[in-house]
Design a protein around this motif. Sequence first.
Motif, PDB file in Angstrom:
ATOM      1  N   GLY A  39       0.802  -1.215   0.000  1.00  0.00           N
ATOM      2  CA  GLY A  39       0.000   0.000   0.000  1.00  0.00           C
ATOM      3  C   GLY A  39       0.832   1.260   0.000  1.00  0.00           C
ATOM      4  O   GLY A  39       0.355   2.320   0.414  1.00  0.00           O
ATOM      5  N   ARG A  40       2.061   1.183  -0.497  1.00  0.00           N
ATOM      6  CA  ARG A  40       2.956   2.342  -0.477  1.00  0.00           C
ATOM      7  C   ARG A  40       3.400   2.732  -1.890  1.00  0.00           C
ATOM      8  O   ARG A  40       3.380   1.921  -2.815  1.00  0.00           O
ATOM      9  CB  ARG A  40       4.199   2.054   0.375  1.00  0.00           C
ATOM     10  N   ILE A  41       3.782   3.988  -2.011  1.00  0.00           N
ATOM     11  CA  ILE A  41       4.316   4.497  -3.260  1.00  0.00           C
ATOM     12  C   ILE A  41       5.754   4.009  -3.429  1.00  0.00           C
ATOM     13  O   ILE A  41       6.556   4.082  -2.489  1.00  0.00           O
ATOM     14  CB  ILE A  41       4.272   6.037  -3.274  1.00  0.00           C
ATOM     15  N   GLY A 359       0.536  20.127   4.468  1.00  0.00           N
ATOM     16  CA  GLY A 359       0.449  20.972   5.657  1.00  0.00           C
ATOM     17  C   GLY A 359      -0.326  20.314   6.775  1.00  0.00           C
ATOM     18  O   GLY A 359       0.104  20.323   7.939  1.00  0.00           O
ATOM     19  N   SER A 360      -1.474  19.722   6.442  1.00  0.00           N
ATOM     20  CA  SER A 360      -2.250  19.024   7.472  1.00  0.00           C
ATOM     21  C   SER A 360      -1.502  17.793   7.981  1.00  0.00           C
ATOM     22  O   SER A 360      -1.561  17.483   9.175  1.00  0.00           O
ATOM     23  CB  SER A 360      -3.624  18.636   6.932  1.00  0.00           C
ATOM     24  N   ALA A 361      -0.804  17.095   7.108  1.00  0.00           N
ATOM     25  CA  ALA A 361      -0.007  15.944   7.552  1.00  0.00           C
ATOM     26  C   ALA A 361       1.032  16.371   8.574  1.00  0.00           C
ATOM     27  O   ALA A 361       1.229  15.713   9.606  1.00  0.00           O
ATOM     28  CB  ALA A 361       0.655  15.263   6.356  1.00  0.00           C
ATOM     29  N   GLU A 362       1.699  17.482   8.314  1.00  0.00           N
ATOM     30  CA  GLU A 362       2.703  17.972   9.257  1.00  0.00           C
ATOM     31  C   GLU A 362       2.055  18.413  10.568  1.00  0.00           C
ATOM     32  O   GLU A 362       2.612  18.191  11.650  1.00  0.00           O
ATOM     33  CB  GLU A 362       3.489  19.111   8.626  1.00  0.00           C
ATOM     34  N   ALA A 363       0.873  19.024  10.470  1.00  0.00           N
ATOM     35  CA  ALA A 363       0.168  19.429  11.685  1.00  0.00           C
ATOM     36  C   ALA A 363      -0.172  18.232  12.565  1.00  0.00           C
ATOM     37  O   ALA A 363      -0.200  18.338  13.792  1.00  0.00           O
ATOM     38  CB  ALA A 363      -1.104  20.184  11.321  1.00  0.00           C
ATOM     39  N   LEU A 364      -0.404  17.077  11.951  1.00  0.00           N
ATOM     40  CA  LEU A 364      -0.752  15.853  12.684  1.00  0.00           C
ATOM     41  C   LEU A 364       0.471  15.012  13.050  1.00  0.00           C
ATOM     42  O   LEU A 364       0.314  13.887  13.537  1.00  0.00           O
ATOM     43  CB  LEU A 364      -1.703  14.993  11.846  1.00  0.00           C
ATOM     44  N   LEU A 366       2.362  13.563  11.008  1.00  0.00           N
ATOM     45  CA  LEU A 366       2.350  12.417  10.098  1.00  0.00           C
ATOM     46  C   LEU A 366       2.999  12.773   8.762  1.00  0.00           C
ATOM     47  O   LEU A 366       2.788  12.094   7.765  1.00  0.00           O
ATOM     48  CB  LEU A 366       0.910  11.946   9.861  1.00  0.00           C
ATOM     49  N   GLY A 367       3.790  13.828   8.753  1.00  0.00           N
ATOM     50  CA  GLY A 367       4.391  14.291   7.520  1.00  0.00           C
ATOM     51  C   GLY A 367       5.409  13.353   6.919  1.00  0.00           C
ATOM     52  O   GLY A 367       5.821  13.545   5.768  1.00  0.00           O
ATOM     53  N   ASP A 368       5.800  12.318   7.659  1.00  0.00           N
ATOM     54  CA  ASP A 368       6.725  11.330   7.113  1.00  0.00           C
ATOM     55  C   ASP A 368       5.998  10.123   6.527  1.00  0.00           C
ATOM     56  O   ASP A 368       6.628   9.204   6.021  1.00  0.00           O
ATOM     57  CB  ASP A 368       7.690  10.847   8.201  1.00  0.00           C
ATOM     58  N   ARG A 369       4.644  10.148   6.551  1.00  0.00           N
ATOM     59  CA  ARG A 369       3.881   8.991   6.096  1.00  0.00           C
ATOM     60  C   ARG A 369       2.816   9.307   5.065  1.00  0.00           C
ATOM     61  O   ARG A 369       2.543   8.503   4.180  1.00  0.00           O
ATOM     62  CB  ARG A 369       3.218   8.310   7.307  1.00  0.00           C
ATOM     63  N   ILE A 370       2.166  10.453   5.192  1.00  0.00           N
ATOM     64  CA  ILE A 370       1.076  10.811   4.286  1.00  0.00           C
ATOM     65  C   ILE A 370       1.228  12.263   3.855  1.00  0.00           C
ATOM     66  O   ILE A 370       2.032  13.007   4.404  1.00  0.00           O
ATOM     67  CB  ILE A 370      -0.314  10.607   4.941  1.00  0.00           C
ATOM     68  N   GLY A 371       0.452  12.645   2.840  1.00  0.00           N
ATOM     69  CA  GLY A 371       0.401  14.035   2.422  1.00  0.00           C
ATOM     70  C   GLY A 371       1.337  14.399   1.302  1.00  0.00           C
ATOM     71  O   GLY A 371       1.342  15.555   0.860  1.00  0.00           O
ATOM     72  N   GLY A 376       7.985   5.614  -0.664  1.00  0.00           N
ATOM     73  CA  GLY A 376       7.906   5.209   0.726  1.00  0.00           C
ATOM     74  C   GLY A 376       6.672   5.710   1.448  1.00  0.00           C
ATOM     75  O   GLY A 376       6.346   5.219   2.529  1.00  0.00           O
ATOM     76  N   TYR A 377       5.972   6.662   0.876  1.00  0.00           N
ATOM     77  CA  TYR A 377       4.764   7.198   1.506  1.00  0.00           C
ATOM     78  C   TYR A 377       3.573   6.280   1.246  1.00  0.00           C
ATOM     79  O   TYR A 377       3.535   5.535   0.259  1.00  0.00           O
ATOM     80  CB  TYR A 377       4.465   8.604   1.000  1.00  0.00           C
ATOM     81  N   GLU A 378       2.607   6.349   2.146  1.00  0.00           N
ATOM     82  CA  GLU A 378       1.391   5.565   1.984  1.00  0.00           C
ATOM     83  C   GLU A 378       0.628   6.063   0.762  1.00  0.00           C
ATOM     84  O   GLU A 378       0.510   7.264   0.547  1.00  0.00           O
ATOM     85  CB  GLU A 378       0.546   5.657   3.251  1.00  0.00           C
TER      86      GLU A 378
END
Length: 428
Positions: A39-41, A359-364, A366-371, A376-378
């Motif tokens: 499920g990853r890029i 931006g929202s990914a970083e706010a959560l 989760l900027g190393d996984r989504i957004g 390697g990103y989801e």
Amino acid sequence: MKLLLGQTLSFVADPFVEEPTASARWERRGAVAVDEATGRIVEVGPAEDLRASYREAKVVDHGEALILPGFIDAHVHYPQTGIIASWGKRLIDWLNSYTFPEEARFGDRAYADEIAGRFFDLALSHGTTTSVSYCTIHPESVDAYFTVAQKRGLRALGGKTCMDRNAPDDLRDSAQSAYDDSKALLEAWHGVDRLGYVVTPRFAPTSTPEQLEALGALWGEHPECLMQTHLSEQTEEIDWVMGLFPEAKDYTDIYDRFGLLGEGALMGHAIHLSARERARLKEVGASLIHCPTSNTFIGSGLFDMPGLKAEGQRIGLATDTGGGSSFSMLRTMAAAYDVGQLHGTALHPAQLLWLATCGSAEALRLGDRIGTLSAGYEADLVVLDMASTPGIAQRAARAEDIWEQVFPTIMMGDDRAVAATYVAGRKV
């Protein structure tokens, strides 16, 4: 392996910091290689290059559509799905007239399951692949939310909303039960598959000092979790809060005193902030969550996006279902643009898309996984048809660059613009 073809756009820098048009990587004819097993890029690049590298891959050609990271909704109330677009109330009246009677129904697990399923159906139809939700005081509401998200393979975050005063009797818990229930739910769900627990005091006026202290202690014991609450949404609310906590310097200071301010704190709305509050929020690394359709729909005020970003604040974007008047992050971006104009700043399309993804990914945290569209990103993705209606199509046809092409969809698009949504590489 699967290859998705279309226009591709992903951010390499914050467009509020760097020149907006230089902040993103765009391919006129691009491709995203997805490992369906994980499920990853795997790779993003020109379609011709990736087709040569992955000759055995299944190819899905989205033509002229734009492939983006899935939208991230950083503040929702899934239990309010059924009461979205209810007429004519400000915050406190809204809670008493619409929200609390509806939330009282969520002790019924079957009802909670039904609404959770409906919420995720609507979110996915609008290209939203990650949601951060307040549930209700009922543990059943949290179990329903996470169970539905887990079955669909979604990345979802949420928590039991805690209130032990200034709420109906059937929606109150206590300081101890809020701690105990939240801890049990955290231990049951946090880190399971793609789920994350969020410590969730509704807001200061519906929690006693004892409850805020208990939830601050719980978050201190589990700093790997996020914490979400509301801050400075309406002026009447601020007056009410300060009457309840007269010893506090300001609204932000209340959360600070009880260990509910820091990195990983998601502060919903954050409209009417003093200079001291803004400085303190930046100092601790809290995230401010902009809810523009809600802020205008219930008359809360105008979020100072240009000023706050210029200060270096961490900001996410959200629909705030159901105080917000749309499930669509496109509509939310359009409202953010309108609010920016009222502040004298026309937000660039790159800035709007960044807020809804990276931006929202970083706010959560989760900027190393989504957004982001990156190896390697989801592989949570949304595919936008940029000619989804005649009005949008005729304007996009005049575009001279990708930003001019996508902006009509941001401003006028809805679920018809969502050609496809992918969750962990699977079309849903």
